[in-house]
Design a protein around this motif. Structure first.
Motif, PDB file in Angstrom:
ATOM      1  N   HIS A  24       0.854  -1.177   0.000  1.00 31.36           N
ATOM      2  CA  HIS A  24       0.000   0.000   0.000  1.00 31.36           C
ATOM      3  C   HIS A  24       0.898   1.238   0.000  1.00 31.36           C
ATOM      4  O   HIS A  24       1.710   1.418   0.907  1.00 31.36           O
ATOM      5  CB  HIS A  24      -0.892   0.020   1.247  1.00 31.36           C
ATOM      6  N   PHE A  25       0.753   2.080  -0.979  1.00 31.12           N
ATOM      7  CA  PHE A  25       1.474   3.338  -1.030  1.00 31.12           C
ATOM      8  C   PHE A  25       0.480   4.438  -0.705  1.00 31.12           C
ATOM      9  O   PHE A  25      -0.442   4.671  -1.470  1.00 31.12           O
ATOM     10  CB  PHE A  25       2.082   3.556  -2.414  1.00 31.12           C
ATOM     11  N   ALA A  26       0.643   5.088   0.440  1.00 33.68           N
ATOM     12  CA  ALA A  26      -0.331   6.084   0.888  1.00 33.68           C
ATOM     13  C   ALA A  26       0.339   7.443   0.951  1.00 33.68           C
ATOM     14  O   ALA A  26       1.329   7.629   1.652  1.00 33.68           O
ATOM     15  CB  ALA A  26      -0.878   5.715   2.261  1.00 33.68           C
ATOM     16  N   PHE A  27      -0.190   8.390   0.194  1.00 33.81           N
ATOM     17  CA  PHE A  27       0.264   9.768   0.257  1.00 33.81           C
ATOM     18  C   PHE A  27      -0.885  10.581   0.833  1.00 33.81           C
ATOM     19  O   PHE A  27      -1.840  10.879   0.134  1.00 33.81           O
ATOM     20  CB  PHE A  27       0.623  10.272  -1.141  1.00 33.81           C
ATOM     21  N   SER A  28      -0.845  10.906   2.106  1.00 38.94           N
ATOM     22  CA  SER A  28      -1.959  11.616   2.723  1.00 38.94           C
ATOM     23  C   SER A  28      -1.462  12.305   3.976  1.00 38.94           C
ATOM     24  O   SER A  28      -0.387  12.008   4.485  1.00 38.94           O
ATOM     25  CB  SER A  28      -3.101  10.655   3.067  1.00 38.94           C
ATOM     26  N   LYS A  29      -2.274  13.202   4.460  1.00 43.62           N
ATOM     27  CA  LYS A  29      -1.973  13.840   5.734  1.00 43.62           C
ATOM     28  C   LYS A  29      -2.096  12.804   6.831  1.00 43.62           C
ATOM     29  O   LYS A  29      -3.054  12.046   6.874  1.00 43.62           O
ATOM     30  CB  LYS A  29      -2.935  14.994   5.980  1.00 43.62           C
ATOM     31  N   ARG A  30      -1.167  12.847   7.752  1.00 45.59           N
ATOM     32  CA  ARG A  30      -1.132  11.805   8.760  1.00 45.59           C
ATOM     33  C   ARG A  30      -0.762  12.412  10.097  1.00 45.59           C
ATOM     34  O   ARG A  30       0.206  13.177  10.187  1.00 45.59           O
ATOM     35  CB  ARG A  30      -0.123  10.732   8.349  1.00 45.59           C
ATOM     36  N   LEU A  31      -1.511  12.057  11.140  1.00 44.54           N
ATOM     37  CA  LEU A  31      -1.148  12.463  12.486  1.00 44.54           C
ATOM     38  C   LEU A  31      -0.499  11.293  13.215  1.00 44.54           C
ATOM     39  O   LEU A  31       0.606  11.386  13.711  1.00 44.54           O
ATOM     40  CB  LEU A  31      -2.367  12.963  13.250  1.00 44.54           C
ATOM     41  N   PHE A  32      -1.201  10.162  13.249  1.00 42.43           N
ATOM     42  CA  PHE A  32      -0.648   8.965  13.894  1.00 42.43           C
ATOM     43  C   PHE A  32      -0.681   7.771  12.940  1.00 42.43           C
ATOM     44  O   PHE A  32       0.342   7.292  12.495  1.00 42.43           O
ATOM     45  CB  PHE A  32      -1.414   8.654  15.182  1.00 42.43           C
ATOM     46  N   LEU A  33      -1.877   7.285  12.644  1.00 46.41           N
ATOM     47  CA  LEU A  33      -2.009   6.091  11.809  1.00 46.41           C
ATOM     48  C   LEU A  33      -1.964   6.454  10.330  1.00 46.41           C
ATOM     49  O   LEU A  33      -2.444   7.509   9.913  1.00 46.41           O
ATOM     50  CB  LEU A  33      -3.319   5.369  12.122  1.00 46.41           C
ATOM     51  N   SER A  34      -1.411   5.566   9.541  1.00 49.87           N
ATOM     52  CA  SER A  34      -1.369   5.762   8.096  1.00 49.87           C
ATOM     53  C   SER A  34      -2.625   5.168   7.459  1.00 49.87           C
ATOM     54  O   SER A  34      -3.422   4.492   8.111  1.00 49.87           O
ATOM     55  CB  SER A  34      -0.119   5.105   7.514  1.00 49.87           C
ATOM     56  N   ASP A  35      -2.768   5.394   6.149  1.00 47.52           N
ATOM     57  CA  ASP A  35      -3.912   4.833   5.432  1.00 47.52           C
ATOM     58  C   ASP A  35      -3.849   3.317   5.377  1.00 47.52           C
ATOM     59  O   ASP A  35      -4.881   2.667   5.189  1.00 47.52           O
ATOM     60  CB  ASP A  35      -3.957   5.396   4.008  1.00 47.52           C
ATOM     61  N   ALA A  36      -2.675   2.746   5.526  1.00 45.40           N
ATOM     62  CA  ALA A  36      -2.551   1.292   5.492  1.00 45.40           C
ATOM     63  C   ALA A  36      -3.281   0.631   6.648  1.00 45.40           C
ATOM     64  O   ALA A  36      -3.698  -0.525   6.544  1.00 45.40           O
ATOM     65  CB  ALA A  36      -1.073   0.889   5.519  1.00 45.40           C
ATOM     66  N   TYR A  37      -3.470   1.363   7.749  1.00 40.89           N
ATOM     67  CA  TYR A  37      -4.154   0.781   8.911  1.00 40.89           C
ATOM     68  C   TYR A  37      -5.606   0.454   8.600  1.00 40.89           C
ATOM     69  O   TYR A  37      -6.206  -0.386   9.267  1.00 40.89           O
ATOM     70  CB  TYR A  37      -4.064   1.744  10.099  1.00 40.89           C
ATOM     71  N   ARG A  38      -6.165   1.139   7.612  1.00 37.92           N
ATOM     72  CA  ARG A  38      -7.573   0.890   7.275  1.00 37.92           C
ATOM     73  C   ARG A  38      -7.770  -0.455   6.589  1.00 37.92           C
ATOM     74  O   ARG A  38      -8.894  -0.931   6.497  1.00 37.92           O
ATOM     75  CB  ARG A  38      -8.089   2.015   6.390  1.00 37.92           C
ATOM     76  N   CYS A  39      -6.712  -1.064   6.073  1.00 33.69           N
ATOM     77  CA  CYS A  39      -6.800  -2.374   5.398  1.00 33.69           C
ATOM     78  C   CYS A  39      -7.900  -2.366   4.340  1.00 33.69           C
ATOM     79  O   CYS A  39      -8.694  -3.309   4.244  1.00 33.69           O
ATOM     80  CB  CYS A  39      -7.047  -3.492   6.406  1.00 33.69           C
ATOM     81  N   VAL A 351       2.647   3.705  17.891  1.00 35.71           N
ATOM     82  CA  VAL A 351       2.108   3.488  16.547  1.00 35.71           C
ATOM     83  C   VAL A 351       3.204   3.036  15.586  1.00 35.71           C
ATOM     84  O   VAL A 351       3.023   2.112  14.790  1.00 35.71           O
ATOM     85  CB  VAL A 351       1.421   4.764  16.036  1.00 35.71           C
ATOM     86  N   SER A 352       4.359   3.684  15.647  1.00 37.48           N
ATOM     87  CA  SER A 352       5.442   3.333  14.724  1.00 37.48           C
ATOM     88  C   SER A 352       5.944   1.911  14.931  1.00 37.48           C
ATOM     89  O   SER A 352       6.399   1.269  13.981  1.00 37.48           O
ATOM     90  CB  SER A 352       6.596   4.318  14.893  1.00 37.48           C
ATOM     91  N   SER A 353       5.838   1.396  16.154  1.00 33.51           N
ATOM     92  CA  SER A 353       6.347   0.052  16.444  1.00 33.51           C
ATOM     93  C   SER A 353       5.291  -1.035  16.323  1.00 33.51           C
ATOM     94  O   SER A 353       5.630  -2.210  16.128  1.00 33.51           O
ATOM     95  CB  SER A 353       6.954   0.015  17.850  1.00 33.51           C
ATOM     96  N   LYS A 354       4.017  -0.668  16.407  1.00 36.66           N
ATOM     97  CA  LYS A 354       2.951  -1.676  16.447  1.00 36.66           C
ATOM     98  C   LYS A 354       2.023  -1.647  15.230  1.00 36.66           C
ATOM     99  O   LYS A 354       1.244  -2.574  15.037  1.00 36.66           O
ATOM    100  CB  LYS A 354       2.093  -1.470  17.702  1.00 36.66           C
ATOM    101  N   GLU A 355       2.099  -0.609  14.390  1.00 33.86           N
ATOM    102  CA  GLU A 355       1.105  -0.473  13.326  1.00 33.86           C
ATOM    103  C   GLU A 355       1.230  -1.583  12.282  1.00 33.86           C
ATOM    104  O   GLU A 355       0.222  -2.181  11.880  1.00 33.86           O
ATOM    105  CB  GLU A 355       1.242   0.894  12.651  1.00 33.86           C
ATOM    106  N   LYS A 356       2.417  -1.880  11.839  1.00 35.71           N
ATOM    107  CA  LYS A 356       2.584  -2.899  10.799  1.00 35.71           C
ATOM    108  C   LYS A 356       2.077  -4.250  11.279  1.00 35.71           C
ATOM    109  O   LYS A 356       1.392  -4.974  10.541  1.00 35.71           O
ATOM    110  CB  LYS A 356       4.064  -2.993  10.408  1.00 35.71           C
ATOM    111  N   GLU A 357       2.383  -4.593  12.515  1.00 37.23           N
ATOM    112  CA  GLU A 357       1.904  -5.859  13.069  1.00 37.23           C
ATOM    113  C   GLU A 357       0.381  -5.899  13.148  1.00 37.23           C
ATOM    114  O   GLU A 357      -0.247  -6.919  12.837  1.00 37.23           O
ATOM    115  CB  GLU A 357       2.508  -6.047  14.463  1.00 37.23           C
ATOM    116  N   ALA A 358      -0.225  -4.774  13.541  1.00 34.55           N
ATOM    117  CA  ALA A 358      -1.686  -4.713  13.635  1.00 34.55           C
ATOM    118  C   ALA A 358      -2.338  -4.842  12.261  1.00 34.55           C
ATOM    119  O   ALA A 358      -3.376  -5.498  12.117  1.00 34.55           O
ATOM    120  CB  ALA A 358      -2.113  -3.404  14.300  1.00 34.55           C
ATOM    121  N   VAL A 359      -1.727  -4.238  11.242  1.00 35.38           N
ATOM    122  CA  VAL A 359      -2.272  -4.319   9.887  1.00 35.38           C
ATOM    123  C   VAL A 359      -2.230  -5.753   9.378  1.00 35.38           C
ATOM    124  O   VAL A 359      -3.222  -6.271   8.830  1.00 35.38           O
ATOM    125  CB  VAL A 359      -1.489  -3.380   8.947  1.00 35.38           C
TER     126      VAL A 359
END
Length: 455
Positions: A24-39, A351-359
């Protein structure tokens, strides 16, 4: 006092996550989670199922509504298919109505986890936030319980739109479940409540329409009166108490200055002064520097000042707290660092350490749900075929019995006549009382002479 904090979104970032073998290549405004988290791709893959592609929503809704009216129940898998198939805004009320009817039926125990995800994602995609929060808060009538992933998804969406009140409401839902085990969800809940205290908004549900009170007394007949009971959990309605309990229970899971600070602030908002005293005593006992943020101490002091002066113990309670707070300051346990910056850095780190695993885990869950749904559909189809075969066999048996009666009628004529005689209903004669003896006629009887009377 409370500093006004301007929320500046981070620069555009490029986030790459592998999800089910796809990037997933996401170009968007981001505060914490990226667009990839939406699956989103993994979620949209469910639409490739033939069961969803062949659904005609209007016909399916009419059939489900007819089942509820005639039988009083419908299959939970059918409701799940309808919830996953709807995309248009025109079906929002239909979906809400079917959820309510399913909740009132015995099949509500069979509701699938994917149904909750489908409902939440559907209303979130339509930006119907008021309707969605209304459904989530009315768990008794709709039965939609968001899991850790959905709570994180909702809070992230609301935070990006600066709707901190809605994000705090979602964090309260997680508090009611008493589960802070998911690191991303718990940290987003911390940030949501933190920002709600900075930017409080109206907590009222706009869909709860109350009739104006005209002053007339309305009497309602009830079978029996319940004794008043307050469980101090699900019965909470005051937003200050709800957010306070959320921060207090959430802060207890963070063994750091942010956790101690919001644990203290939460007990103050929740008005549990004995637990606030215990928290201060634990901080003094540990003497770990720094222990709490000065901004949090000021928030707690403001809450303490709101105590009614009429209470006899209010002055004594305030004096005890002020003594403990002064002792904290004298020991150097209070830091003047920026609380907001500490909270933001804390959330970013998790978020930076756990987001990929959660996705990856959520994409795996979506695949398992598709397999489970296919199995349940096949079981339902097999059961339907079995019922149709049983009904066909029963019809054939009845036809054979009738044909046998026709072919062997004269051989069994005597038996039929006995059956008819046996089926006759004999009624008992009515009793009209004891019979009177008939009068005996006297042939020699002479009636008396009747004379006219004179006036």
């Amino acid at each position: 006092m409370w500093r006004v904090i301007t929320n500046s979104l981070l620069p555009v970032q490029r986030s790459i996550f592998e999800c089910s073998g796809m990037r997933h290549f996401a170009f968007s405004k981001r505060l914490f989670l990226s667009d990839a988290y939406r699956c989103q791709e993994a979620w949209e893959r469910r639409l490739q199922s033939p069961a969803l592609q062949n659904i005609k929503l209007d016909d399916m809704y009419q059939e489900l509504d007819s089942r509820f009216q005639n039988v009083g129940k419908a299959s939970a898998i059918d409701i799940d298919l309808f919830a996953n198939a709807v995309r248009d805004e025109s079906y929002a009320n239909d979906l809400e109505e079917l959820l309510h009817k399913l909740r009132l039926s015995p099949n509500t125990t069979d509701m699938l986890h994917s149904t909750s995800h489908a409902v939440i994602r559907y209303f979130l995609s339509l930006r119907k936030y008021d309707e969605l929060l209304h459904i989530l808060n009315d768990r008794l009538n709709y039965g939609i319980f968001p899991d850790d992933y959905c709570c994180g998804l909702l809070m992230d969406a609301f935070i990006k739109e600066n709707n901190y009140t809605a994000a705090a409401k979602v964090s309260v839902l997680q508090m009611l479940q008493e589960d802070w085990s998911h690191p991303i969800t718990s940290h987003l809940a911390l940030y949501s409540c933190h920002m709600y205290l900075k930017n409080p908004g109206s907590w009222d549900d706009p869909l709860d329409v109350h009739e104006p009170d005209d002053g007339e007394e309305v009497k309602v007949r009830v079978k029996y009166l319940r004794n008043p009971y307050f469980d101090d959990h699900f019965d909470l309605r005051d937003p200050q108490l709800l957010v306070g309990k959320t921060l207090a229970t959430l802060g207890a899971t963070f063994p750091d200055p942010v956790g101690w600070t919001y644990q203290l602030v939460g007990w103050g908002m929740y008005q549990k002064w004995d637990k606030a005293i215990r928290t201060l005593e634990q901080i003094l006992k540990g003497q770990q520097k720094p222990a709490v943020f000065r901004e949090g101490v000021e928030m707690f002091t403001d809450t303490l000042n709101e105590l009614p002066q009429a209470e006899a113990s209010a002055d004594q309670l305030k004096g005890k707290f002020l003594h403990l707070l002064k002792e904290l300051d004298s020991l150097g346990l209070v830091t003047d660092s920026d609380l907001h910056e500490a909270v933001v850095n804390k959330v970013k780190s998790v978020v930076s350490s756990k987001e990929k695993e959660a996705v990856e885990e959520q994409c795996k869950v979506y695949k398992e749900w598709e397999t489970q749904k296919q199995r349940l559909l096949q079981e339902q189809l097999d059961e339907l075929i079995r019922q149709q075969r049983l009904a066909k066999v029963q019809l054939e048996k009845e036809a054979l019995v009738k044909r046998e009666e026709t072919l062997f009628f004269f051989d069994n004529q005597e038996k039929w006549e006995l059956e008819i005689e046996r089926k006759k209903v004999f009624y008992r004669r009515r009793y009209f009382g004891k019979r009177k003896k008939p009068r005996v006629e006297d042939d020699n009887y002479i009636p008396p002479e009747v004379k006219a009377s004179r006036s």
